[in-house]
Write an enzyme that holds these catalytic residues in place. Structure first.
Site, short mmCIF file in Angstrom:
data_model
loop_
_atom_site.label_atom_id
_atom_site.label_comp_id
_atom_site.label_asym_id
_atom_site.label_seq_id
_atom_site.Cartn_x
_atom_site.Cartn_y
_atom_site.Cartn_z
N HIS A 1 50.60 29.46 44.61
CA HIS A 1 50.22 29.20 45.99
C HIS A 1 51.37 29.47 46.97
O HIS A 1 51.18 30.04 48.02
CB HIS A 1 49.74 27.75 46.12
N HIS B 1 41.37 27.08 51.68
CA HIS B 1 41.52 25.71 51.23
C HIS B 1 40.42 25.43 50.22
O HIS B 1 39.65 24.49 50.34
CB HIS B 1 41.50 24.72 52.41
#
Lengths: 237, 746
Positions: free
Chosen positions: B51, B98
């Site tokens: 990430h 998200h």
């Protein structure tokens, strides 16, 4: 002529109201900071839309305790012109300047779209530029705009002619389908008994230019301006 | 806050639990010249997580076109990309995923996704003017999916509405591949003055480092690491990894942040998103080729007993790290005080290049800042690729296996009421799309349009990705996503400027997945070069899979275009009785990968429609000329659902003023391909009767086919002898479907 737009932390339509007055109506306007106790000599107070103090407890419930609101209440009691839009309407009911309450929309969802309003009275300082019975197009954007009051109080409100705007269909009929949030009797906006304080859920400041989809809201601001130029309409100062 | 902190022993099991493989651990030891302690292990774990590090994607992302004279920031180098739009103004925009948090906690996951991307915009010194989102879910027949849709939409709405940014456009797409892994991609767009663009840099020895905004809590610890794993049974236990959003605080943070940037009180500022204080401090220092020293005991915390490890890795929302100009501390503090926000000096810039963390003076972690960041010490991998074995079989269809429908009226109504094509008012009416009174075209046209105050210009913006295409042919699918986004911008009157991308894929260690990723990136690069829309930055989200399956390869494109004159703003709906309808582009015998095959024949397969980027470019250029000459009254991209659906939308997508149309399509292709095929590079335009000849002339000078189809008017839609439907029935099917899908009671 000077307008004042209140900024609570969490207000987010304050700039829109400011721009409508300043750039479209062409009048002077000041931001009024929530912690201040000075209305800076404004002749009209606009309580704008948004989520004052986050509205985490109940819409408008905290804003009523701000120092500036004490001044606004005093101003209203002395006949000053006050308009509460959306969250501003919620604040006005919380602070007791207007009767009733705005509860959650019937379908329990936030709703943003254009609606039609019928002008029930054009002898107020907020609607003098409109025709009686005129149908106006304006946006709503709220999750808690469902006007509620007790039966007896609603009757008194109606009898006293305090209902200024009602949700209607395009043809002006106050139908169930035209009611976007479940408000009693399709009520979209009311004034106080003295007629100098208006609360409305739809956003007139969002309907002031063709490019935004409607110019009907401008009439509300124009009405206020002409009322102030004709003091007997605006009440005492 | 603990007075002292005893670091737990670092064991191989602990290393593995932190998602670091043995080689990576060896590399860490090399960098430090010793074993890392527990806190340092946590720091490397998040910073080297997929990430934060882009370790499996950056090599390929670097092949994308990132050049353009209008770009004001290097791709991926700042919190968001910035593009010059004249008048001393820059448009700042970015899209981010998200997905993982939203899969287990849809409301907060989606809300904090919106909050995070908004912070990326305003840390650049830009005021957010619009928010968009691209959402993908499993079938709405599944109650769990409906729970996710409901929570995500409420989360996006509540956050954006309260913050006061209009949510103006986006997509909602349903397919079984997203059942366990919904995709929640949020994009934000802001406007800044060139000379007030802020940078995410810390430099200048002795400049104070300040934390501002909310206090730090235990929420979101290891969120970044969690987002770098597949969703599994145990994911539910990671619910505490999901952060909690507070849009009210964010709104205050916005105002205070813009004020300190406007007054030039700071060197740099960065949002504390993934990996919180760790990521922001190390990245800011690395950018400034400096070091940073943090006194962890000075960080304002919202609960007692937090360890340095927890404080460093917390992803509590609505926080920023600021490198203040020495001597301006009090001015900065006064501004945050005014907005009732905390601002605390937690450290200072050093010249040693180290990210040093101290607890009551004692060093608890000391790592070279550069070793933690992308472009520095982070490992870079290019994974193996393998074309999925089933693709050939999937692509190979015989149209004879799909008999023609008997009643095309009924077919069109079924298409209009299908989850992917129906009107999404149920979703976007929960978003305030008008606050700040700049929305000239809100949700429901090809692109949203926001006017720019004090200029005569506007911005057009859209997100796009047909993931079914990308599944069947990731290279062509990614090209099509860019072509379609650009077409949507042009149909709205804008010139495409640049893109941001959000690349959603499964586990990159699986060669079939990495094949989809590599091919998508290649296709994206080709299309961006052809259409001259460089990539300003974006986000990669891997591990969107569960034990059953991975999501379709979903490279979502967010595109911005500039409308040079407000008069050029164009919408997709038909305007007036008697206007002439034209079809630009060719309709081919193409039915593969279509919404029609999926909805009517329950088949996801067949060849993806052909795309010729040169033709696409020519089409867009000529259409833009026509719009600028004032010849076009409406323009609508023909995409999912094909020509019949696009014509129906032309009739009814202005709900207040629907208007009929009567058209004659002459073509030799099969009727289903004619009505519902998705041949690329097509647009429906209308023009007034008097301008019709001029429009055809303009196109006859180009190589683009421009066919007169019929006229606008009446109370029904008529297509050849095939379709004749009153507007009321189209409206009923199109507008009521979504609430029927979502509000059903079982």
């Amino acid at each position: 002529m000077k307008f004042g737009v209140v900024t609570f932390p969490g207000s987010n339509c304050d700039y829109d109201a400011y721009a409508a007055v300043r750039h479209v109506l062409g009048e002077e306007v000041e931001f009024l900071w929530h912690r201040s106790s000075d209305l800076l000599g404004v002749e009209v107070v606009i309580l704008p839309g948004g989520f004052s103090y986050g509205d985490y407890l109940r819409a408008g419930a905290i804003a009523r305790f701000s120092p500036l609101m004490e001044e606004v209440v005093r101003f209203a009691h002395s006949g000053g012109v006050v308009i509460g839009i959306c969250n501003g309407f919620q604040v006005l009911t919380e602070v007791g300047l207007l009767p009733g309450a705005l509860i959650r929309n019937r379908h329990l969802r936030f709703s943003c779209r254009y609606v039609h309003l019928r002008v029930e009275r054009n002898d107020t300082c907020f609607t003098s530029a409109c025709e009686k019975g005129e149908v106006m197009k304006m946006p709503i954007a709220h999750g808690e705009g469902n006007y509620y009051n007790f039966d007896g109080d609603i009757s008194r409100l109606e009898d006293a002619g305090q209902v200024v705007f009602r949700y209607v269909d395009r043809d002006g009929n106050a139908t169930q389908e035209a009611n976007p949030n479940g408000s009693i009797r399709n009520i979209a906006g009311i004034v106080n008994a003295e007629g100098n304080v208006l609360g409305m859920m739809p956003h007139p400041e969002r309907a002031v230019e063709e490019i935004l989809g409607s110019v009907d809201g401008l009439k509300v601001f124009e009405s206020i301006r002409s009322a102030l130029l004709t003091p007997n309409l605006a009440g005492r100062h | 806050m603990a007075e002292t902190f005893t670091q737990p022993q670092v064991t191989p099991e602990l290393v593995e639990k932190h998602g670091l493989n043995p080689e990576e651990y060896e590399r860490i030891k090399e960098i430090l010249g010793r074993e890392p302690n527990y806190t340092e292990l946590g720091i490397f774990s998040v910073m080297w997580s997929e990430h934060c590090s882009y370790k499996n994607s950056i090599a390929l992302l670097k092949t994308l076109p990132r050049e353009g004279e209008m770009l004001l920031t290097g791709t991926g180098e700042e919190n968001a990309g910035a593009v010059d739009i004249g008048d001393g103004l820059a448009v700042v925009f970015k899209i981010e995923s998200h997905n993982h948090p939203s899969a287990i906690e849809p409301y907060q996951g989606a809300a904090t996704g919106v909050g995070g991307i908004l912070r990326d915009i305003f840390t650049m010194g830009a005021r957010p003017i619009a928010s968009l989102n691209s959402l993908r879910f499993g079938s709405p027949d599944n109650p769990r999916v409906r729970y996710l849709v409901d929570g995500v939409v409420r989360g996006i709405g509540d956050y954006g509405n309260s913050f006061g940014v209009p949510t103006v456009a986006g997509e909602v797409f349903f397919d079984d591949s997203y059942t366990a892994n919904p995709l929640i991609n949020a994009m934000a767009v802001g406007i800044a003055k060139h000379d007030r663009l802020a940078t995410a840099t810390a430099k200048g020895e002795g400049n104070p480092i300040m934390m501002v905004g909310s206090k730090t809590g235990r929420d979101g610890i290891h969120g970044a690491t969690f987002a770098s794993e597949e969703i599994s049974e145990e994911s539910e236990e990671k619910r505490p990894s999901v952060q909690i959003g507070d849009p009210f605080t964010e709104k205050l943070l916005l105002e205070a942040t813009l004020e300190i940037i406007e007054k030039d009180l700071i060197i740099g500022i960065q949002d504390m998103g993934a990996a919180g204080l760790t990521c922001s401090s190390s990245e800011m220092a690395a950018r400034g080729k400096a070091g940073v020293e943090i006194h962890i005991d000075r960080v304002p915390v919202r609960e007692s007993g937090m360890t340095p490890y927890e404080i460093l890795l917390s992803e509590s929302q609505e926080r920023m790290l600021v490198c203040v100009r020495k001597g301006k501390e009090n001015e900065v503090r006064a501004i945050f005080d005014k907005w009732d926000l905390d601002s605390t000096i937690v450290g200072r810039v050093t010249s040693d290049g180290m990210m040093t963390v101290r607890l009551n003076g004692e060093i608890v972690s000391r790592i070279p800042a550069e070793s933690l960041v992308l472009g520095g010490g982070v490992p870079v991998y290019r994974r193996d690729t393998k074309r999925p074995a089933n693709l050939d079989e999937l692509m190979n269809i015989d149209l004879r296996d799909y008999p023609l429908e008997r009643d095309w009226n009924d077919t069109l109504l079924r298409m209009l009421a299908s989850p992917n094509l129906c009107h999404k008012g149920w979703v976007f009416e929960q978003y305030d799309s008008m606050v700040r009174t700049n929305t000239a075209v809100g949700p429901g046209s090809d692109a949203a349009v926001l006017r720019l105050r004090k200029t005569n210009k506007a911005l057009a913006m859209a997100t796009d990705c047909n993931a079914r295409y990308c599944y069947l042919n990731p290279r062509l699918g990614a090209q099509s996503a860019i072509a379609e986004a650009a077409r949507n911008i042009v149909c709205s009157g804008g010139k495409p400027l640049a893109i941001t991308n959000c690349l959603n894929f499964g586990n990159p260690y699986k060669p079939e997945i990495y094949y989809g990723f590599a091919e998508s990136v290649a296709g994206m690069g080709e299309a961006c070069r052809a259409l001259d829309t460089p990539v300003t930055g974006g986000n990669v989200s891997f591990y969107n899979e569960d034990p059953q399956r991975a999501v379709f390869p979903t490279p979502v494109i967010g595109m911005i275009g500039l409308i040079e004159n407000l008069k050029h703003i164009t919408t997709q709906w038909f305007k007036d009785e008697g206007d002439v309808i034209f079809l630009l582009g060719e309709t081919k015998e193409e039915l593969g990968a279509s919404e029609y095959l999926c909805t009517i024949h329950d088949h996801t397969g067949g060849p993806v429609p052909h795309l010729d980027l040169e033709v696409e470019k020519k089409l867009q250029e000529t259409l833009l000329v026509a719009i600028r000459r004032g010849l076009v009254k409406s323009a609508h991209d023909v995409s999912d659902g094909g020509l019949a659906v696009a014509l129906a939308e032309g009739c009814i997508s202005n709900r207040q003023l629907p208007i009929g149309a009567s058209v004659q399509l002459d073509s030799s292709v099969r009727v289903d391909c004619l009505l519902f095929g998705e041949s690329q590079s097509r647009v429906i335009v209308t023009t007034s009767a008097q301008d019709a000849d001029q429009l055809s002339e303009l196109f006859s000078d180009s190589s683009i086919t421009c066919k007169r189809l019929g006229t606008v008017g009446g109370e029904s839609l008529r297509i050849n002898e095939l379709i004749d439907l009153p507007l009321t029935r189209l409206i009923d099917a199109y507008y009521n479907a979504m609430s029927q899908l979502m509000d059903r009671v079982e």
